[in-house]
Design an enzyme around this catalytic site. Structure first.
Site, PDB file in Angstrom:
ATOM      1  N   ASP A  51      72.949  -3.090  90.086  1.00  0.00           N
ATOM      2  CA  ASP A  51      72.364  -2.590  88.848  1.00  0.00           C
ATOM      3  C   ASP A  51      71.053  -3.294  88.526  1.00  0.00           C
ATOM      4  O   ASP A  51      70.129  -2.670  88.001  1.00  0.00           O
ATOM      5  CB  ASP A  51      73.361  -2.774  87.693  1.00  0.00           C
ATOM      6  CG  ASP A  51      74.622  -1.959  87.928  1.00  0.00           C
ATOM      7  OD1 ASP A  51      74.504  -0.736  88.117  1.00  0.00           O
ATOM      8  OD2 ASP A  51      75.718  -2.543  87.931  1.00  0.00           O
ATOM      9  N   THR A  63      77.031  -4.542  86.848  1.00  0.00           N
ATOM     10  CA  THR A  63      77.838  -4.348  85.648  1.00  0.00           C
ATOM     11  C   THR A  63      79.023  -3.499  86.087  1.00  0.00           C
ATOM     12  O   THR A  63      78.844  -2.380  86.565  1.00  0.00           O
ATOM     13  CB  THR A  63      77.052  -3.632  84.532  1.00  0.00           C
ATOM     14  OG1 THR A  63      76.500  -2.421  85.041  1.00  0.00           O
ATOM     15  CG2 THR A  63      75.934  -4.516  83.994  1.00  0.00           C
ATOM     16  N   HIS A  69      86.869  -0.781  88.205  1.00  0.00           N
ATOM     17  CA  HIS A  69      86.844  -1.877  89.181  1.00  0.00           C
ATOM     18  C   HIS A  69      88.043  -2.822  89.021  1.00  0.00           C
ATOM     19  O   HIS A  69      88.032  -3.927  89.545  1.00  0.00           O
ATOM     20  CB  HIS A  69      85.521  -2.641  89.076  1.00  0.00           C
ATOM     21  CG  HIS A  69      84.345  -1.763  89.371  1.00  0.00           C
ATOM     22  ND1 HIS A  69      83.821  -1.612  90.635  1.00  0.00           N
ATOM     23  CD2 HIS A  69      83.602  -0.970  88.567  1.00  0.00           C
ATOM     24  CE1 HIS A  69      82.806  -0.769  90.593  1.00  0.00           C
ATOM     25  NE2 HIS A  69      82.651  -0.361  89.343  1.00  0.00           N
ATOM     26  N   ASP A  97      83.591  -2.914  96.608  1.00  0.00           N
ATOM     27  CA  ASP A  97      82.934  -4.030  95.918  1.00  0.00           C
ATOM     28  C   ASP A  97      82.984  -5.293  96.778  1.00  0.00           C
ATOM     29  O   ASP A  97      81.978  -5.995  96.928  1.00  0.00           O
ATOM     30  CB  ASP A  97      83.606  -4.328  94.573  1.00  0.00           C
ATOM     31  CG  ASP A  97      83.462  -3.209  93.561  1.00  0.00           C
ATOM     32  OD1 ASP A  97      82.572  -2.356  93.724  1.00  0.00           O
ATOM     33  OD2 ASP A  97      84.264  -3.205  92.604  1.00  0.00           O
TER      34      ASP A  97
END
Length: 160
Positions: A51, A63, A69, A97
């Site tokens: 981001d 973020t 997440h 992630d």
């Protein structure tokens, strides 16, 4: 329990969920600007499309929405309908992630995750508190950290 919306309505609702310029991204951008930090947004050339990218400090900031997440906080609730579908979808987000943060770290980038709960809701951090933690990490922090309602924490593995 079945979904309360038909497939077309659910699809329309899901498409309406913003992927950039969200309220939490705007709040974080305001804090970074108030600190006088130069940054770029949504760099598609980097793993995970961070981001915020702060080239001068060789760091990136994500973020993360607590639901999408799987943050273990008051904002994450396992859906009561289509539970297996949602847990699989969220699990894939978490795996992505982890992969992206690992790739960024291998490329020499420092990574910070700012969780949605730190930016909105009843337990959110104030702008001065958030700015203080951002400045602390950007200027002095380690390779990998996260900010949530409890403050800033070093992270060894994203699965923590």
């Amino acid at each position: 329990m079945a979904d309360v919306h038909d497939k077309a309505t659910r699809s329309k609702n899901m498409r309406a969920i913003a992927t950039r310029d969200t309220a939490i991204e705007k709040r974080l951008a305001g804090c970074l600007q108030s600190l006088g930090l130069d940054f770029r947004v949504q760099d598609a050339a980097l793993p995970g499309r961070p981001d915020f990218v702060l080239d001068n400090y060789r760091c990136v900031i994500f973020t993360h929405g607590c639901f999408w997440h799987r943050h273990r906080c008051h904002l994450f609730k396992v859906p009561a309908t289509r539970t297996d579908f949602w847990l699989e979808k969220i699990g894939k987000n978490v795996a992505r992630d982890k992969r992206d943060c690992g790739l960024l770290r291998e490329q020499g980038w420092r990574v910070l995750i700012v969780w949605e709960c730190a930016l909105r809701g009843k337990l959110k951090l104030s702008d001065p508190a958030l700015s203080e933690r951002l400045e602390e990490w950007v200027c002095e922090g380690g390779a990998f950290a996260q900010i949530d309602t409890q403050g800033i924490h070093a992270v060894v593995d994203i699965g923590e």
